[in-house]
Scaffold this motif. Structure first.
Motif, mmCIF file in Angstrom:
data_model
loop_
_atom_site.group_PDB
_atom_site.id
_atom_site.type_symbol
_atom_site.label_atom_id
_atom_site.label_comp_id
_atom_site.label_asym_id
_atom_site.label_seq_id
_atom_site.Cartn_x
_atom_site.Cartn_y
_atom_site.Cartn_z
ATOM 1 N N ILE A 1 0.843 -1.202 0.000
ATOM 2 C CA ILE A 1 0.000 0.000 0.000
ATOM 3 C C ILE A 1 0.874 1.247 0.000
ATOM 4 O O ILE A 1 0.579 2.237 -0.679
ATOM 5 C CB ILE A 1 -0.953 0.000 1.212
ATOM 6 C CG1 ILE A 1 -2.121 -0.963 0.987
ATOM 7 C CG2 ILE A 1 -1.500 1.409 1.485
ATOM 8 C CD1 ILE A 1 -3.009 -1.151 2.202
ATOM 9 N N ARG A 2 1.959 1.216 0.751
ATOM 10 C CA ARG A 2 2.858 2.371 0.808
ATOM 11 C C ARG A 2 3.581 2.601 -0.519
ATOM 12 O O ARG A 2 4.014 3.714 -0.814
ATOM 13 C CB ARG A 2 3.884 2.180 1.932
ATOM 14 C CG ARG A 2 3.304 2.267 3.344
ATOM 15 C CD ARG A 2 4.396 2.368 4.384
ATOM 16 N NE ARG A 2 5.193 1.148 4.468
ATOM 17 C CZ ARG A 2 4.937 0.134 5.291
ATOM 18 N NH1 ARG A 2 3.891 0.202 6.112
ATOM 19 N NH2 ARG A 2 5.713 -0.931 5.320
ATOM 20 N N GLN A 3 3.686 1.554 -1.328
ATOM 21 C CA GLN A 3 4.472 1.642 -2.556
ATOM 22 C C GLN A 3 3.623 1.869 -3.806
ATOM 23 O O GLN A 3 4.133 2.377 -4.808
ATOM 24 C CB GLN A 3 5.276 0.350 -2.739
ATOM 25 C CG GLN A 3 6.257 0.061 -1.614
ATOM 26 C CD GLN A 3 6.853 -1.323 -1.709
ATOM 27 O OE1 GLN A 3 6.408 -2.146 -2.516
ATOM 28 N NE2 GLN A 3 7.861 -1.593 -0.893
ATOM 29 N N ASP A 4 2.362 1.474 -3.768
ATOM 30 C CA ASP A 4 1.533 1.479 -4.968
ATOM 31 C C ASP A 4 0.342 2.418 -4.773
ATOM 32 O O ASP A 4 -0.544 2.157 -3.952
ATOM 33 C CB ASP A 4 1.041 0.056 -5.273
ATOM 34 C CG ASP A 4 0.371 -0.039 -6.626
ATOM 35 O OD1 ASP A 4 1.027 -0.469 -7.584
ATOM 36 O OD2 ASP A 4 -0.816 0.326 -6.720
ATOM 37 N N THR A 5 0.327 3.502 -5.533
ATOM 38 C CA THR A 5 -0.721 4.516 -5.386
ATOM 39 C C THR A 5 -2.106 3.966 -5.709
ATOM 40 O O THR A 5 -3.089 4.289 -5.030
ATOM 41 C CB THR A 5 -0.424 5.715 -6.295
ATOM 42 O OG1 THR A 5 0.854 6.252 -5.957
ATOM 43 C CG2 THR A 5 -1.483 6.796 -6.137
ATOM 44 N N ALA A 6 -2.191 3.101 -6.731
ATOM 45 C CA ALA A 6 -3.493 2.553 -7.113
ATOM 46 C C ALA A 6 -4.068 1.678 -6.006
ATOM 47 O O ALA A 6 -5.265 1.733 -5.716
ATOM 48 C CB ALA A 6 -3.363 1.749 -8.405
ATOM 49 N N LEU A 7 -3.221 0.858 -5.368
ATOM 50 C CA LEU A 7 -3.690 0.037 -4.250
ATOM 51 C C LEU A 7 -4.098 0.916 -3.079
ATOM 52 O O LEU A 7 -5.101 0.639 -2.407
ATOM 53 C CB LEU A 7 -2.609 -0.956 -3.833
ATOM 54 C CG LEU A 7 -2.957 -1.858 -2.643
ATOM 55 C CD1 LEU A 7 -4.208 -2.687 -2.924
ATOM 56 C CD2 LEU A 7 -1.782 -2.777 -2.288
ATOM 57 N N MET A 8 -3.355 1.985 -2.833
ATOM 58 C CA MET A 8 -3.711 2.904 -1.752
ATOM 59 C C MET A 8 -5.083 3.523 -2.013
ATOM 60 O O MET A 8 -5.928 3.608 -1.106
ATOM 61 C CB MET A 8 -2.653 3.998 -1.623
ATOM 62 C CG MET A 8 -2.924 4.973 -0.484
ATOM 63 S SD MET A 8 -1.684 6.296 -0.415
ATOM 64 C CE MET A 8 -0.223 5.338 0.002
ATOM 65 N N GLN A 9 -5.337 3.955 -3.241
ATOM 66 C CA GLN A 9 -6.625 4.556 -3.569
ATOM 67 C C GLN A 9 -7.756 3.537 -3.455
ATOM 68 O O GLN A 9 -8.848 3.857 -2.957
ATOM 69 C CB GLN A 9 -6.567 5.142 -4.974
ATOM 70 C CG GLN A 9 -5.675 6.364 -5.089
ATOM 71 C CD GLN A 9 -5.533 6.856 -6.515
ATOM 72 O OE1 GLN A 9 -5.757 6.123 -7.477
ATOM 73 N NE2 GLN A 9 -5.165 8.129 -6.672
ATOM 74 N N ALA A 10 -7.511 2.297 -3.912
ATOM 75 C CA ALA A 10 -8.535 1.255 -3.812
ATOM 76 C C ALA A 10 -8.827 0.927 -2.355
ATOM 77 O O ALA A 10 -9.981 0.672 -1.978
ATOM 78 C CB ALA A 10 -8.080 -0.001 -4.550
ATOM 79 N N THR A 11 -7.795 0.937 -1.512
ATOM 80 C CA THR A 11 -7.982 0.692 -0.084
ATOM 81 C C THR A 11 -8.827 1.795 0.544
ATOM 82 O O THR A 11 -9.760 1.523 1.319
ATOM 83 C CB THR A 11 -6.620 0.612 0.616
ATOM 84 O OG1 THR A 11 -5.862 -0.471 0.058
ATOM 85 C CG2 THR A 11 -6.787 0.387 2.113
ATOM 86 N N MET A 12 -8.521 3.044 0.213
ATOM 87 C CA MET A 12 -9.309 4.169 0.725
ATOM 88 C C MET A 12 -10.766 4.044 0.276
ATOM 89 O O MET A 12 -11.692 4.329 1.060
ATOM 90 C CB MET A 12 -8.712 5.484 0.245
ATOM 91 C CG MET A 12 -7.354 5.812 0.851
ATOM 92 S SD MET A 12 -6.582 7.248 0.062
ATOM 93 C CE MET A 12 -7.798 8.522 0.385
ATOM 94 N N HIS A 13 -10.975 3.619 -0.957
ATOM 95 C CA HIS A 13 -12.331 3.471 -1.488
ATOM 96 C C HIS A 13 -13.106 2.415 -0.700
ATOM 97 O O HIS A 13 -14.260 2.648 -0.299
ATOM 98 C CB HIS A 13 -12.250 3.081 -2.964
ATOM 99 C CG HIS A 13 -13.584 2.904 -3.620
ATOM 100 N ND1 HIS A 13 -14.433 3.946 -3.894
ATOM 101 C CD2 HIS A 13 -14.217 1.778 -4.055
ATOM 102 C CE1 HIS A 13 -15.526 3.497 -4.461
ATOM 103 N NE2 HIS A 13 -15.419 2.189 -4.581
ATOM 104 N N GLU A 14 -12.479 1.265 -0.439
ATOM 105 C CA GLU A 14 -13.169 0.211 0.306
ATOM 106 C C GLU A 14 -13.456 0.638 1.740
ATOM 107 O O GLU A 14 -14.522 0.347 2.290
ATOM 108 C CB GLU A 14 -12.351 -1.086 0.277
ATOM 109 C CG GLU A 14 -12.304 -1.741 -1.092
ATOM 110 C CD GLU A 14 -12.394 -3.252 -1.038
ATOM 111 O OE1 GLU A 14 -12.613 -3.814 0.058
ATOM 112 O OE2 GLU A 14 -12.262 -3.876 -2.101
#
Length: 232
Positions: free
Chosen positions: A120-133
């Motif tokens: 999550i700290r390395q991948d912006t798309a995963l961070m955004q998807a995590t925030m969305h969920e």
């Protein structure tokens, strides 16, 4: 049970909302350390108070999340595919606040919590998807609180049926995903109160045939249940 995510399974898992937009190399790193497993029904996946060692992503099946206090137990959420559950505990490296149990055979992706936090700290798309969920989970919680505070039991049941119809097909036929006793607990009722609520809804456009619920007069049910003005 299956072990690590197999090569043939990876295209399907890669299309899950949490991973869809990730960098390919980082996604493969997550998959290399994760497990895709099939669990039988009525299996406890983890218990309240246990440390969050894995992120759970429900691919197929149904999972009940429940909480206990003072010897009492209540259903907090019925999880349906495709979504992660108790993501907040994983992100914050904290114990689970609920117990998870399968209600039917369920295929679940298990991602080590430390690995998902690192990526999550390395991948912006995963961070955004995590925030969305996390944001969707928060909105679901607000809806549940509003429902409990502002609706009587039969109105809560009617509103739940309208929500499920919207999510399943919007064709007026709802398939209950859990036993009625679990549904009663989710809606803050006893099984007897749930039965009475179903009987009351028969006068407001609802027909019950086992686990199949038909909405035969949507206008009547809308007028009675006063559904949320903002769609699910």
């Amino acid at each position: 049970m299956q072990g690590f995510v197999r090569v043939g399974e990876r295209p399907e898992i890669a299309q899950l909302p949490l991973f869809r937009e990730m960098d390919d190399a980082k996604r493969e790193r997550v998959f290399a350390g994760s497990f895709l497993q099939v669990f039988p029904p009525q299996l406890t996946l983890f218990e309240l108070g246990q440390h969050a060692d894995f992120l759970h992503v429900l691919v197929d099946g149904v999972v009940e999340l429940s909480a206990t206090s003072g010897g009492r137990e209540t259903t907090m959420r019925i999880v349906e595919p495709v979504t992660s559950f108790i993501l907040a505990a994983v992100v914050n490296d904290l114990p689970y606040l609920m117990t998870a149990r399968t209600l039917e055979p369920s295929r679940i992706l298990l991602v080590p919590a430390a690995l998902i936090r690192e990526v999550i700290r390395q991948d912006t798309a995963l961070m955004q998807a995590t925030m969305h969920e996390l944001a969707l989970a928060y909105r679901d919680l607000v809806r549940a609180l509003v429902d409990m505070k502002l609706r009587q039991s039969a109105e809560r049941l009617g509103n739940y049926l309208l929500q499920q119809d919207f999510r399943q097909s919007a064709k007026g036929v709802v398939q209950l995903k859990a036993e009625k006793r679990v549904l009663a607990s989710l809606l803050g009722m006893t099984p007897e109160n749930l039965s009475r609520a179903f009987s009351m809804l028969s006068a407001h456009g609802v027909r019950v045939e086992g686990s199949t619920i038909s909405i035969i007069d949507r206008d009547a049910l809308n007028a009675f249940a006063r559904p949320d003005p903002i769609p699910v």
